[in-house]
Every structure is written in C-alpha cells, then in structure tokens.
Design a protein around this motif. Sequence first.
Motif, PDB file in Angstrom:
ATOM      1  N   ASP A  76       0.852  -1.188   0.000  1.00 54.73           N
ATOM      2  CA  ASP A  76       0.000   0.000   0.000  1.00 54.73           C
ATOM      3  C   ASP A  76       0.890   1.240   0.000  1.00 54.73           C
ATOM      4  O   ASP A  76       1.069   1.924   1.001  1.00 54.73           O
ATOM      5  CB  ASP A  76      -0.925  -0.026   1.219  1.00 54.73           C
ATOM      6  CG  ASP A  76      -2.084   0.943   1.082  1.00 54.73           C
ATOM      7  OD1 ASP A  76      -2.150   1.661   0.062  1.00 54.73           O
ATOM      8  OD2 ASP A  76      -2.917   0.982   1.995  1.00 54.73           O
ATOM      9  N   CYS A  82      -3.882   7.594  -3.111  1.00 56.94           N
ATOM     10  CA  CYS A  82      -4.685   7.240  -4.298  1.00 56.94           C
ATOM     11  C   CYS A  82      -4.214   5.884  -4.816  1.00 56.94           C
ATOM     12  O   CYS A  82      -3.137   5.769  -5.376  1.00 56.94           O
ATOM     13  CB  CYS A  82      -4.525   8.288  -5.386  1.00 56.94           C
ATOM     14  SG  CYS A  82      -5.244   9.860  -4.952  1.00 56.94           S
ATOM     15  N   ARG A  83      -5.015   4.897  -4.589  1.00 56.76           N
ATOM     16  CA  ARG A  83      -4.657   3.562  -5.049  1.00 56.76           C
ATOM     17  C   ARG A  83      -5.807   2.990  -5.869  1.00 56.76           C
ATOM     18  O   ARG A  83      -6.957   3.408  -5.718  1.00 56.76           O
ATOM     19  CB  ARG A  83      -4.305   2.647  -3.887  1.00 56.76           C
ATOM     20  CG  ARG A  83      -5.487   2.271  -3.041  1.00 56.76           C
ATOM     21  CD  ARG A  83      -5.081   1.298  -1.953  1.00 56.76           C
ATOM     22  NE  ARG A  83      -6.245   0.844  -1.233  1.00 56.76           N
ATOM     23  CZ  ARG A  83      -6.201   0.237  -0.084  1.00 56.76           C
ATOM     24  NH1 ARG A  83      -5.059   0.010   0.494  1.00 56.76           N
ATOM     25  NH2 ARG A  83      -7.307  -0.158   0.502  1.00 56.76           N
ATOM     26  N   PRO A  84      -5.493   2.026  -6.715  1.00 52.96           N
ATOM     27  CA  PRO A  84      -6.560   1.409  -7.516  1.00 52.96           C
ATOM     28  C   PRO A  84      -7.626   0.790  -6.611  1.00 52.96           C
ATOM     29  O   PRO A  84      -7.328   0.290  -5.525  1.00 52.96           O
ATOM     30  CB  PRO A  84      -5.834   0.315  -8.303  1.00 52.96           C
ATOM     31  CG  PRO A  84      -4.390   0.655  -8.224  1.00 52.96           C
ATOM     32  CD  PRO A  84      -4.189   1.444  -6.978  1.00 52.96           C
ATOM     33  N   ASP A  85      -8.867   0.808  -7.054  1.00 55.09           N
ATOM     34  CA  ASP A  85      -9.977   0.247  -6.282  1.00 55.09           C
ATOM     35  C   ASP A  85     -10.078  -1.253  -6.558  1.00 55.09           C
ATOM     36  O   ASP A  85     -10.981  -1.711  -7.245  1.00 55.09           O
ATOM     37  CB  ASP A  85     -11.284   0.951  -6.652  1.00 55.09           C
ATOM     38  CG  ASP A  85     -12.438   0.498  -5.792  1.00 55.09           C
ATOM     39  OD1 ASP A  85     -12.195  -0.041  -4.695  1.00 55.09           O
ATOM     40  OD2 ASP A  85     -13.593   0.669  -6.228  1.00 55.09           O
ATOM     41  N   TRP A  86      -9.107  -1.985  -6.039  1.00 52.58           N
ATOM     42  CA  TRP A  86      -9.041  -3.417  -6.297  1.00 52.58           C
ATOM     43  C   TRP A  86      -9.372  -4.255  -5.058  1.00 52.58           C
ATOM     44  O   TRP A  86      -9.374  -5.479  -5.119  1.00 52.58           O
ATOM     45  CB  TRP A  86      -7.650  -3.811  -6.790  1.00 52.58           C
ATOM     46  CG  TRP A  86      -7.287  -3.239  -8.119  1.00 52.58           C
ATOM     47  CD1 TRP A  86      -8.141  -2.809  -9.099  1.00 52.58           C
ATOM     48  CD2 TRP A  86      -5.978  -3.037  -8.624  1.00 52.58           C
ATOM     49  NE1 TRP A  86      -7.435  -2.358 -10.171  1.00 52.58           N
ATOM     50  CE2 TRP A  86      -6.100  -2.489  -9.921  1.00 52.58           C
ATOM     51  CE3 TRP A  86      -4.702  -3.277  -8.122  1.00 52.58           C
ATOM     52  CZ2 TRP A  86      -5.008  -2.167 -10.711  1.00 52.58           C
ATOM     53  CZ3 TRP A  86      -3.606  -2.960  -8.914  1.00 52.58           C
ATOM     54  CH2 TRP A  86      -3.766  -2.409 -10.187  1.00 52.58           C
ATOM     55  N   SER A  87      -9.645  -3.619  -3.939  1.00 55.60           N
ATOM     56  CA  SER A  87      -9.887  -4.354  -2.691  1.00 55.60           C
ATOM     57  C   SER A  87     -11.056  -5.327  -2.790  1.00 55.60           C
ATOM     58  O   SER A  87     -11.081  -6.337  -2.089  1.00 55.60           O
ATOM     59  CB  SER A  87     -10.148  -3.378  -1.549  1.00 55.60           C
ATOM     60  OG  SER A  87      -9.018  -2.591  -1.324  1.00 55.60           O
ATOM     61  N   SER A  88     -12.018  -5.022  -3.634  1.00 56.66           N
ATOM     62  CA  SER A  88     -13.190  -5.893  -3.744  1.00 56.66           C
ATOM     63  C   SER A  88     -12.960  -7.067  -4.698  1.00 56.66           C
ATOM     64  O   SER A  88     -13.795  -7.960  -4.793  1.00 56.66           O
ATOM     65  CB  SER A  88     -14.397  -5.088  -4.220  1.00 56.66           C
ATOM     66  OG  SER A  88     -14.150  -4.553  -5.508  1.00 56.66           O
TER      67      SER A  88
END
Length: 99
Positions: A76, A82-88
């Motif tokens: 992280d 600002c990170r890609p929304d990949w958690s899901s």
Amino acid sequence: PTNGATTKKAVLAFASAVSSELAAYITSSVPFPNSMVDRITPVTTPQNISEIESRHGIKDAWPVICEPFLQWVIEDNFVNGCRPDWSSLPGVEFTKDVE
C-alpha cells in the motif's frame, strides 16, 4: 517481493539517461509498490492435455493448469493514498509490507 524496487531502479536509470529533471520528478512523485502473486499450478496430467484439446481444439503438450486459489498482495504505497480500487476483487490484498 522486491519487484517494485527493481522496477524503480530500471525506470530511474532510463529516466536519468534522458533527463535529470525527469529522474528527480519520478523519485519524488512516482511510487513503485512491491507485489507478490500466489497461484497454485499443479503438475500437468494426461487428462489435462486431452481436456484442453477436446474443449478448445488446441494440442498443447504441456498446458499450465491453475487451481482456483489466487492471492495478489500489493504494498500500500501510492501517491497521496490514491490507489486502484481493487480491494473488492477476489484474492487482492493491500498491505504495508509485502516481505
């Protein structure tokens, strides 16, 4: 798990050859998060080979078959959080330290 550091080193070497200002900008503004992928790929069986051929019409002497398990661990380390929304996404995990 040092792929981000390795990529940063290569990019900075190239950028430095182009422009010291570019290299300075990259150093101060571009993150290179380390990551690790875990995907189980068992040995290929004769059944796998015939299944690939019958299903897809492809004769491959050594196809790579993957089990359903996968894990992608990403450091992280992003600009201003600002990170890609990949958690899901299945198997994706953000962490402070990949190693």
